[in-house]
Design an enzyme around this catalytic site. Structure first.
Site, PDB file in Angstrom:
ATOM      1  N   GLU A 127      17.856  48.458  58.710  1.00  0.00           N
ATOM      2  CA  GLU A 127      16.379  48.601  58.984  1.00  0.00           C
ATOM      3  C   GLU A 127      15.618  47.622  59.694  1.00  0.00           C
ATOM      4  OE1 GLU A 127      15.360  49.341  54.918  1.00  0.00           O
ATOM      5  OE2 GLU A 127      16.398  51.165  54.810  1.00  0.00           O
ATOM      6  N   ASN A 168      22.670  50.117  60.793  1.00  0.00           N
ATOM      7  CA  ASN A 168      22.293  50.965  59.822  1.00  0.00           C
ATOM      8  C   ASN A 168      20.588  51.314  59.778  1.00  0.00           C
ATOM      9  OD1 ASN A 168      23.172  52.858  57.495  1.00  0.00           O
ATOM     10  ND2 ASN A 168      22.186  51.581  56.283  1.00  0.00           N
ATOM     11  N   HIS A 204      18.267  60.130  53.693  1.00  0.00           N
ATOM     12  CA  HIS A 204      17.407  60.428  52.753  1.00  0.00           C
ATOM     13  C   HIS A 204      16.445  61.560  53.032  1.00  0.00           C
ATOM     14  CE1 HIS A 204      19.481  57.023  50.558  1.00  0.00           C
ATOM     15  NE2 HIS A 204      18.933  56.017  51.685  1.00  0.00           N
ATOM     16  N   GLU A 233      24.239  57.094  53.682  1.00  0.00           N
ATOM     17  CA  GLU A 233      23.393  57.141  52.468  1.00  0.00           C
ATOM     18  C   GLU A 233      22.866  58.461  52.108  1.00  0.00           C
ATOM     19  OE1 GLU A 233      20.379  53.875  52.126  1.00  0.00           O
ATOM     20  OE2 GLU A 233      21.859  52.429  53.096  1.00  0.00           O
ATOM     21  N   ASP A 235      21.355  61.801  50.577  1.00  0.00           N
ATOM     22  CA  ASP A 235      20.913  62.478  49.489  1.00  0.00           C
ATOM     23  C   ASP A 235      19.907  63.645  49.766  1.00  0.00           C
ATOM     24  OD1 ASP A 235      18.733  60.678  49.695  1.00  0.00           O
ATOM     25  OD2 ASP A 235      19.421  59.539  47.766  1.00  0.00           O
TER      26      ASP A 235
HETATM   27  C1  XIL Z   1      18.349  51.480  47.085  1.00  0.00           C
HETATM   28  C2  XIL Z   1      19.022  51.401  45.959  1.00  0.00           C
HETATM   29  O1  XIL Z   1      19.466  52.641  45.881  1.00  0.00           O
HETATM   30  C3  XIL Z   1      18.161  50.915  44.659  1.00  0.00           C
HETATM   31  O2  XIL Z   1      18.779  50.983  43.408  1.00  0.00           O
HETATM   32  C4  XIL Z   1      17.514  49.745  44.856  1.00  0.00           C
HETATM   33  O3  XIL Z   1      16.692  49.611  43.674  1.00  0.00           O
HETATM   34  C5  XIL Z   1      16.599  49.815  46.270  1.00  0.00           C
HETATM   35  O4  XIL Z   1      17.716  50.022  47.380  1.00  0.00           O
HETATM   36  N1  XIL Z   1      18.036  52.018  52.235  1.00  0.00           N
HETATM   37  C6  XIL Z   1      19.118  51.396  51.935  1.00  0.00           C
HETATM   38  C7  XIL Z   1      19.698  51.186  50.372  1.00  0.00           C
HETATM   39  O5  XIL Z   1      19.645  50.633  52.961  1.00  0.00           O
HETATM   40  O6  XIL Z   1      20.010  49.803  50.328  1.00  0.00           O
HETATM   41  C8  XIL Z   1      18.407  51.538  49.617  1.00  0.00           C
HETATM   42  O7  XIL Z   1      19.058  51.485  48.209  1.00  0.00           O
HETATM   43  C9  XIL Z   1      18.006  52.724  49.788  1.00  0.00           C
HETATM   44  C10 XIL Z   1      17.143  52.640  51.125  1.00  0.00           C
END
Ligand code: XIL
Length: 309
Positions: A127, A168, A204, A233, A235
């Site tokens: 990020e 990422n 996400h 990641e 979802d």
């Molecule tokens: C999130 C986790 O899922 C949570 O448990 C934590 O509180 C905050 O981070 N981008 C990312 C991840 O790269 O590391 C993040 O994970 C979600 C967004």
């Protein structure tokens, strides 16, 4: 899912919660994960705020336990992340920017060094971009300027030469201002010789998502840069009035696109049961909070079954 993925030489992964071994339902959690996935990412156990709470003091217990578990169950281990702007320890939040480079290099040496040879892939930089595509004004950027990205990848390559090194980010899987900026960034890093092997797309999503042609075109342009693609990641937040079937369709289309893209090497859910999700209120995952299969699970299983590469 795991057997189907193994047969197809594909990686289907999940993010493992912090302190997974201490959950009240730890046996169910760990057994379910081992039977469904052949790849694991620690959801929080590698983050700097957790793993280096004070300068030079490391807390490796949880990450060690997950690494042992992944190896015992023959899962690919994905490290996440080495350098990020968030979830930093207090001492880094107070850091003088002139110390940022030393701290970054010490952190990469210590963490990537500890797991050298055990972590197949690392999210080296996470990020770095704002939503509008500008570079984030993180402590790393303040200390080193744009050059921190190249330096982080060089350092990770030096300490663990066999790990696949990934950039990422989120909201970059379809064509938009931010993914354009990520394309320009990775293109210029590669031209400068930065050792980046792959790009991680977080994904996400929300259940209304439907911009699939844009996703296909976007993944292709990153593949054409010579980068491997990882969905890191995944979802899907379920928004009213959408149904579980609408959500499942987003799971299915997204996995189909990854499977159809030769450079897409892995699809990873950010957790698996809705019981343990950072977006729990939106029931975004594969299994209910009681570990029952949702339509999203069936969609992934069926998609894997139907797929022949
Ligand atoms: C999130 C986790 O899922 C949570 O448990 C934590 O509180 C905050 O981070 N981008 C990312 C991840 O790269 O590391 C993040 O994970 C979600 C967004």
């Amino acid at each position: 899912m795991r057997d189907l993925a193994d047969q197809r030489d594909f990686k289907i992964g999940f993010a493992a919660v912090l302190n997974a071994f201490e959950l009240a339902d730890n046996q169910l959690y760990l057994d379910t994960a081992a039977s469904e996935f052949n790849m694991l990412t620690p959801e929080n156990s590698h983050k700097m705020g957790w793993i280096q709470p004070r300068r030079g003091e490391f807390r490796f217990d949880d990450a060690d336990a997950l690494a042992d578990y992944a190896e015992a169950n023959n899962m690919l281990l994905h490290g996440h992340p080495l350098i990020w702007y968030a979830q930093l320890p207090d001492w880094v939040q107070r850091l003088d920017p002139s110390d940022a480079e030393t701290v970054m290099l010490e952190h990469i040496d210590a963490v990537a060094g500890r797991y050298k040879g055990r972590i197949a892939l690392w999210d080296v930089v996470n990020e770095a971009l704002e939503d509008d595509g500008r570079l984030r004004q993180s402590i790393w950027f303040k200390g080193m300027g744009e050059g921190y990205i190249g330096k982080a990848f060089e350092a990770a390559r030096a300490v663990d030469p066999d790990a696949v090194l990934i950039y990422n980010d989120y909201d970059v899987v379809w064509e938009n201002q931010k993914s354009d900026a990520m394309y320009a960034l990775l293109q210029s890093e590669l031209a400068a010789g930065t050792p980046i092997d792959g790009v991680g797309f977080q994904m996400h999503l929300r259940s209304g998502f439907d911009d699939y042609p844009s996703v296909e075109r976007n993944l292709q342009r990153f593949a054409d840069l010579g980068l491997d693609i990882y969905i890191t990641e995944f979802d899907v937040a379920l928004d009213a009035p959408d149904t579980l079937d609408t959500q499942a369709a987003v799971f299915q289309r997204s996995l189909e696109i990854c499977l159809a893209q030769p450079r897409c090497k892995a699809m990873q859910a950010w957790g698996f049961t809705d019981r343990y999700s950072w977006r729990s209120a939106f029931t975004p995952l594969l299994l209910t909070d009681r570990y029952l299969s949702k339509p999203s699970y069936t969609a992934w299983q069926t998609t894997l079954k139907n797929f022949m590469r």
